[in-house]
Each structure stands twice: as C-alpha cells, then as structure tokens.
Design a protein around this motif. Structure first.
Motif, PDB file in Angstrom:
ATOM      1  N   GLY A   2       7.817  47.335   7.749  1.00  0.00           N
ATOM      2  CA  GLY A   2       7.699  46.026   7.151  1.00  0.00           C
ATOM      3  C   GLY A   2       9.041  45.500   6.730  1.00  0.00           C
ATOM      4  N   ARG A   6      10.451  48.843   4.556  1.00  0.00           N
ATOM      5  CA  ARG A   6       9.276  49.546   4.072  1.00  0.00           C
ATOM      6  C   ARG A   6       8.445  50.031   5.253  1.00  0.00           C
ATOM      7  N   SER A   8       5.006  50.712   7.110  1.00  0.00           N
ATOM      8  CA  SER A   8       3.735  49.990   7.079  1.00  0.00           C
ATOM      9  C   SER A   8       2.631  50.891   6.536  1.00  0.00           C
ATOM     10  N   VAL A   9       1.579  50.273   6.012  1.00  0.00           N
ATOM     11  CA  VAL A   9       0.441  51.025   5.475  1.00  0.00           C
ATOM     12  C   VAL A   9      -0.207  51.848   6.588  1.00  0.00           C
ATOM     13  N   PRO A 157      -6.521  50.364   0.537  1.00  0.00           N
ATOM     14  CA  PRO A 157      -5.505  50.273   1.599  1.00  0.00           C
ATOM     15  C   PRO A 157      -5.572  48.959   2.374  1.00  0.00           C
ATOM     16  N   TYR A 160      -4.137  46.230   0.138  1.00  0.00           N
ATOM     17  CA  TYR A 160      -2.691  46.431  -0.003  1.00  0.00           C
ATOM     18  C   TYR A 160      -1.963  46.036   1.274  1.00  0.00           C
ATOM     19  N   ASP A 161      -2.573  46.334   2.427  1.00  0.00           N
ATOM     20  CA  ASP A 161      -1.963  45.953   3.694  1.00  0.00           C
ATOM     21  C   ASP A 161      -1.858  44.434   3.829  1.00  0.00           C
ATOM     22  N   GLN A 164       0.884  43.292   0.767  1.00  0.00           N
ATOM     23  CA  GLN A 164       1.869  44.326   0.463  1.00  0.00           C
ATOM     24  C   GLN A 164       3.100  43.773  -0.251  1.00  0.00           C
ATOM     25  N   THR A 165       3.605  42.631   0.197  1.00  0.00           N
ATOM     26  CA  THR A 165       4.820  42.081  -0.398  1.00  0.00           C
ATOM     27  C   THR A 165       4.608  41.729  -1.867  1.00  0.00           C
ATOM     28  N   VAL A 167       2.244  42.813  -3.929  1.00  0.00           N
ATOM     29  CA  VAL A 167       1.948  44.003  -4.727  1.00  0.00           C
ATOM     30  C   VAL A 167       3.219  44.806  -4.986  1.00  0.00           C
ATOM     31  N   ASP A 168       4.085  44.937  -3.963  1.00  0.00           N
ATOM     32  CA  ASP A 168       5.324  45.692  -4.136  1.00  0.00           C
ATOM     33  C   ASP A 168       6.223  45.073  -5.190  1.00  0.00           C
TER      34      ASP A 168
END
Length: 201
Positions: A2, A6, A8-9, A157, A160-161, A164-165, A167-168
């Motif tokens: 990502g 990062r 990826s999930v 998951p 979050y996928d 993701q941005t 949440v991170d």
C-alpha cells in the motif's frame, strides 16, 4: 504494497484461501463459513444441543453410510467410497512441532521473568491480560466467544482493508500516546527502588 510502503491486508493474512475468505474476495466461501458458523452456534447455544452428542451422531451416521456403501459397491460392482489415503507427513509434524516450540518457549520465558527475575512489567501485563479475559468471559460462554471471534475475523480485516489509510492515521496517534504512557510508567518503576533505598537509609 500500500501507500508509504505498508504491506497490504491481503498479504498480511497470507495471501491464500484464508485471506480470500476473511476479506470476502471469495464471497461464496465467506458466506458458507458465516452461515455454517451461525447454524452451529444456534444449535449448540440457543437450541441446547449437546456438542458431544452432535459429533457422535454425525460420526455414527457417516460410519453407517460408508459401511453400506462399501457393501453395496462389492455386490453391485460399484466404485468404493472416495476416501483418500489419510497420512500425515513427517514434514507437517515437524512444522507443527516447531510452531508449538516457539509458543511454549515464549510462555516459559514469561514465566521465568515473573518467577525468577521478579519482572514487574511482565507480571502486570500477564495479570491485566488474564483479568481482561476473565472479565470478558464472565459475560459470554466459550461457544459464544468463538462465534464472536468468527464474526470479528469476517468483519474487522474486511473493514480495515477498506479504510486502511484512515485507521492507520488514528493508530499512529494512539501508538504515540501509548508509547508516552509506557515511558512514564518505566521511569516511575525505575524510581521505586531508589525511593525505597532512601527511606531505609
């Protein structure tokens, strides 16, 4: 990979069939897993069905079916039941043993820190974790906890996928705050023996 390098999930989950199910890329498999889990939870938890009786009855039914299938196959010249050769390879056993060895050594390492070294931080971490598990377990029984874990594995998951941005970014803030609290706690714990020595002098 990502943004910002990062992983990826999907890759973090192993990138195989399990990742496809947990991230709903294989929607049929994910749906079947969810429906079967819900049915089993309803049978055992809400229906009052005994899990031991359920397993025994299903095995009994399977054995009877296979027995009559094999007998009818020999009489009618039909193919035998398509049961594969069940043989666990030595390599699989060694891999499982290595994984267990890592976990067991980790548990022994924590026990050593608590019992021999008197590590306050490890003791507090274990006590707080066990208390949290006990507290959560007081609200649900074991099967319900497993079912909640399945629902979480099929939703967390996936969500979050998707986000993701965002949440991170929040996790970075939380991590910095937790690191700051951890550093302050370490300083406080290091000062405790000094305070005790000053009082005894």
């Amino acid at each position: 990979m990502g943004d910002f390098g990062r992983i990826s999930v999907y890759d973090a989950l192993g990138g195989g069939a399990v990742a496809d199910i947990l991230l709903w890329k294989n929607s049929y498999g994910s749906g079947v897993f969810l429906v079967v889990s819900t049915i089993l939870w309803f049978l055992f938890e809400r229906g009052g069905y005994n899990i031991l009786a359920f397993v025994a009855n299903n095995l009994l039914l399977l054995v009877v079916i296979l027995f009559f299938w094999a007998k009818s196959a020999s009489l009618l010249n039909r193919p035998l039941p398509p049961i594969p050769e069940l043989d666990i390879s030595e390599e699989s056993v060694l891999i499982a043993a290595e994984e267990m060895q890592v976990w067991i050594n980790h548990v022994f390492s924590i026990a050593h820190k608590i019992a021999v070294e008197g590590n306050v931080k490890a003791s507090l971490a274990v006590v707080s974790t066990l208390w949290l598990i006990s507290y959560i377990g007081s609200f649900f029984n074991f099967l319900t906890l497993i079912y909640i874990a399945i629902l979480a594995s099929l939703s967390v998951p996936f969500l979050y996928d998707m986000f993701q941005t965002q949440v991170d970014e929040k996790l970075i803030v939380v991590h910095k705050l937790a690191h700051s609290i951890h550093m302050q706690a370490d300083i406080a714990l290091q000062m405790l023996p000094l305070t005790h020595k000053q009082k005894t002098q």
